[in-house]
Design a protein around this motif. Structure first.
Motif, PDB file in Angstrom:
ATOM      1  N   LEU A   1     -18.733  71.633  33.610  1.00 55.44           N
ATOM      2  CA  LEU A   1     -18.562  71.341  34.777  1.00 55.44           C
ATOM      3  C   LEU A   1     -17.316  71.481  35.448  1.00 55.44           C
ATOM      4  O   LEU A   1     -17.212  70.835  36.461  1.00 55.44           O
ATOM      5  N   GLN A   2     -16.994  72.520  34.822  1.00 52.25           N
ATOM      6  CA  GLN A   2     -15.534  73.423  35.289  1.00 52.25           C
ATOM      7  C   GLN A   2     -15.644  73.460  36.942  1.00 52.25           C
ATOM      8  O   GLN A   2     -14.591  73.424  37.843  1.00 52.25           O
ATOM      9  N   SER A   3     -17.027  74.370  37.978  1.00 49.97           N
ATOM     10  CA  SER A   3     -16.814  74.202  39.000  1.00 49.97           C
ATOM     11  C   SER A   3     -17.252  72.981  40.204  1.00 49.97           C
ATOM     12  O   SER A   3     -16.788  72.987  40.833  1.00 49.97           O
ATOM     13  N   SER A   4     -17.088  71.839  39.588  1.00 48.49           N
ATOM     14  CA  SER A   4     -17.281  70.492  39.949  1.00 48.49           C
ATOM     15  C   SER A   4     -16.614  69.835  39.898  1.00 48.49           C
ATOM     16  O   SER A   4     -16.240  69.188  41.202  1.00 48.49           O
ATOM     17  N   GLU A   5     -15.523  69.875  38.969  1.00 51.37           N
ATOM     18  CA  GLU A   5     -14.331  68.980  38.302  1.00 51.37           C
ATOM     19  C   GLU A   5     -13.444  69.504  39.535  1.00 51.37           C
ATOM     20  O   GLU A   5     -12.981  71.183  39.328  1.00 51.37           O
ATOM     21  N   GLN A   6     -12.043  69.106  39.158  1.00 52.44           N
ATOM     22  CA  GLN A   6     -11.115  69.794  39.628  1.00 52.44           C
ATOM     23  C   GLN A   6      -9.554  69.857  37.954  1.00 52.44           C
ATOM     24  O   GLN A   6      -9.084  68.536  37.796  1.00 52.44           O
ATOM     25  N   PHE A   7     -10.355  70.565  37.323  1.00 55.46           N
ATOM     26  CA  PHE A   7      -9.561  71.152  36.121  1.00 55.46           C
ATOM     27  C   PHE A   7     -10.020  71.947  35.989  1.00 55.46           C
ATOM     28  O   PHE A   7     -10.412  73.474  36.207  1.00 55.46           O
ATOM     29  N   GLN A   8      -8.806  73.035  34.981  1.00 48.23           N
ATOM     30  CA  GLN A   8      -8.493  74.051  34.484  1.00 48.23           C
ATOM     31  C   GLN A   8      -8.676  74.459  33.519  1.00 48.23           C
ATOM     32  O   GLN A   8      -7.454  73.779  32.590  1.00 48.23           O
ATOM     33  N   LEU A   9      -9.758  74.755  32.585  1.00 50.23           N
ATOM     34  CA  LEU A   9     -10.130  74.934  31.466  1.00 50.23           C
ATOM     35  C   LEU A   9      -9.796  76.996  30.960  1.00 50.23           C
ATOM     36  O   LEU A   9      -9.689  77.579  31.275  1.00 50.23           O
ATOM     37  N   SER A  10      -8.635  76.517  29.782  1.00 49.95           N
ATOM     38  CA  SER A  10      -7.999  77.389  28.584  1.00 49.95           C
ATOM     39  C   SER A  10      -8.841  77.243  27.401  1.00 49.95           C
ATOM     40  O   SER A  10      -8.818  76.143  26.779  1.00 49.95           O
ATOM     41  N   ILE A  11      -9.061  78.736  26.627  1.00 49.51           N
ATOM     42  CA  ILE A  11      -9.175  78.322  25.624  1.00 49.51           C
ATOM     43  C   ILE A  11      -8.213  79.264  24.840  1.00 49.51           C
ATOM     44  O   ILE A  11      -8.025  80.418  25.303  1.00 49.51           O
TER      45      ILE A  11
ATOM     46  N   GLY B   1     -17.012  73.763  14.155  1.00 46.84           N
ATOM     47  CA  GLY B   1     -16.551  74.471  14.867  1.00 46.84           C
ATOM     48  C   GLY B   1     -18.353  74.107  15.944  1.00 46.84           C
ATOM     49  O   GLY B   1     -17.929  74.364  17.125  1.00 46.84           O
ATOM     50  N   PHE B   2     -18.992  73.668  15.563  1.00 46.18           N
ATOM     51  CA  PHE B   2     -20.993  73.285  17.010  1.00 46.18           C
ATOM     52  C   PHE B   2     -20.037  72.448  17.316  1.00 46.18           C
ATOM     53  O   PHE B   2     -20.189  72.166  18.642  1.00 46.18           O
ATOM     54  N   TYR B   3     -19.302  71.924  17.050  1.00 44.38           N
ATOM     55  CA  TYR B   3     -18.628  70.173  18.048  1.00 44.38           C
ATOM     56  C   TYR B   3     -17.748  71.503  19.669  1.00 44.38           C
ATOM     57  O   TYR B   3     -18.153  70.790  20.463  1.00 44.38           O
ATOM     58  N   VAL B   4     -16.868  72.304  18.800  1.00 49.24           N
ATOM     59  CA  VAL B   4     -15.962  72.433  20.347  1.00 49.24           C
ATOM     60  C   VAL B   4     -17.048  73.615  20.721  1.00 49.24           C
ATOM     61  O   VAL B   4     -16.086  73.993  22.041  1.00 49.24           O
ATOM     62  N   LEU B   5     -17.940  74.204  19.651  1.00 50.73           N
ATOM     63  CA  LEU B   5     -18.636  75.026  21.276  1.00 50.73           C
ATOM     64  C   LEU B   5     -19.197  74.738  21.728  1.00 50.73           C
ATOM     65  O   LEU B   5     -19.416  74.979  23.274  1.00 50.73           O
ATOM     66  N   ASN B   6     -19.397  73.429  22.276  1.00 52.87           N
ATOM     67  CA  ASN B   6     -20.508  73.002  22.392  1.00 52.87           C
ATOM     68  C   ASN B   6     -19.948  71.518  23.213  1.00 52.87           C
ATOM     69  O   ASN B   6     -20.230  71.613  24.633  1.00 52.87           O
ATOM     70  N   LEU B   7     -18.750  71.093  23.246  1.00 58.31           N
ATOM     71  CA  LEU B   7     -17.586  70.899  23.969  1.00 58.31           C
ATOM     72  C   LEU B   7     -16.991  72.069  24.853  1.00 58.31           C
ATOM     73  O   LEU B   7     -17.160  71.691  26.448  1.00 58.31           O
ATOM     74  N   ILE B   8     -16.733  73.316  24.661  1.00 62.16           N
ATOM     75  CA  ILE B   8     -16.305  74.356  25.596  1.00 62.16           C
ATOM     76  C   ILE B   8     -16.905  74.759  26.557  1.00 62.16           C
ATOM     77  O   ILE B   8     -17.794  74.481  27.952  1.00 62.16           O
ATOM     78  N   ASP B   9     -18.816  74.618  26.031  1.00 64.12           N
ATOM     79  CA  ASP B   9     -20.154  75.248  26.732  1.00 64.12           C
ATOM     80  C   ASP B   9     -20.059  73.806  27.976  1.00 64.12           C
ATOM     81  O   ASP B   9     -20.058  73.540  29.267  1.00 64.12           O
ATOM     82  N   ALA B  10     -19.939  72.563  27.412  1.00 64.65           N
ATOM     83  CA  ALA B  10     -20.453  71.715  28.791  1.00 64.65           C
ATOM     84  C   ALA B  10     -19.039  71.822  29.031  1.00 64.65           C
ATOM     85  O   ALA B  10     -19.016  71.295  30.345  1.00 64.65           O
TER      86      ALA B  10
END
Length: 54
Positions: free
Chosen positions: A32-42, A19-28
């Motif tokens: 990055l989402q504003s500077s990279e070309q990808f769409q993040l869905s949760i 859970g801690f890993y997933v939370l930090n992965l989502i945060d990171a």
């Protein structure tokens, strides 16, 4: 465009390793989402835990 979907089900009030890993992965990735070309869905499936545990 790259689409990234993360299952956030392991995130609970009790901080576990996964859970801690997933939370930090989502945060990171969110940062990055504003500077990279990808769409993040949760995805969050709280009932899935109940089905697995029985």
């Amino acid at each position: 465009m790259l689409k990234v979907t993360i299952d956030a089900t392991p995130i609970t009030l009790e901080q576990t390793g996964v859970g801690f890993y997933v939370l930090n992965l989502i945060d990171a990735l969110f940062q990055l989402q504003s500077s990279e070309q990808f769409q993040l869905s949760i995805v969050y499936q709280p009932r899935f835990k109940k089905l697995v545990k029985g």
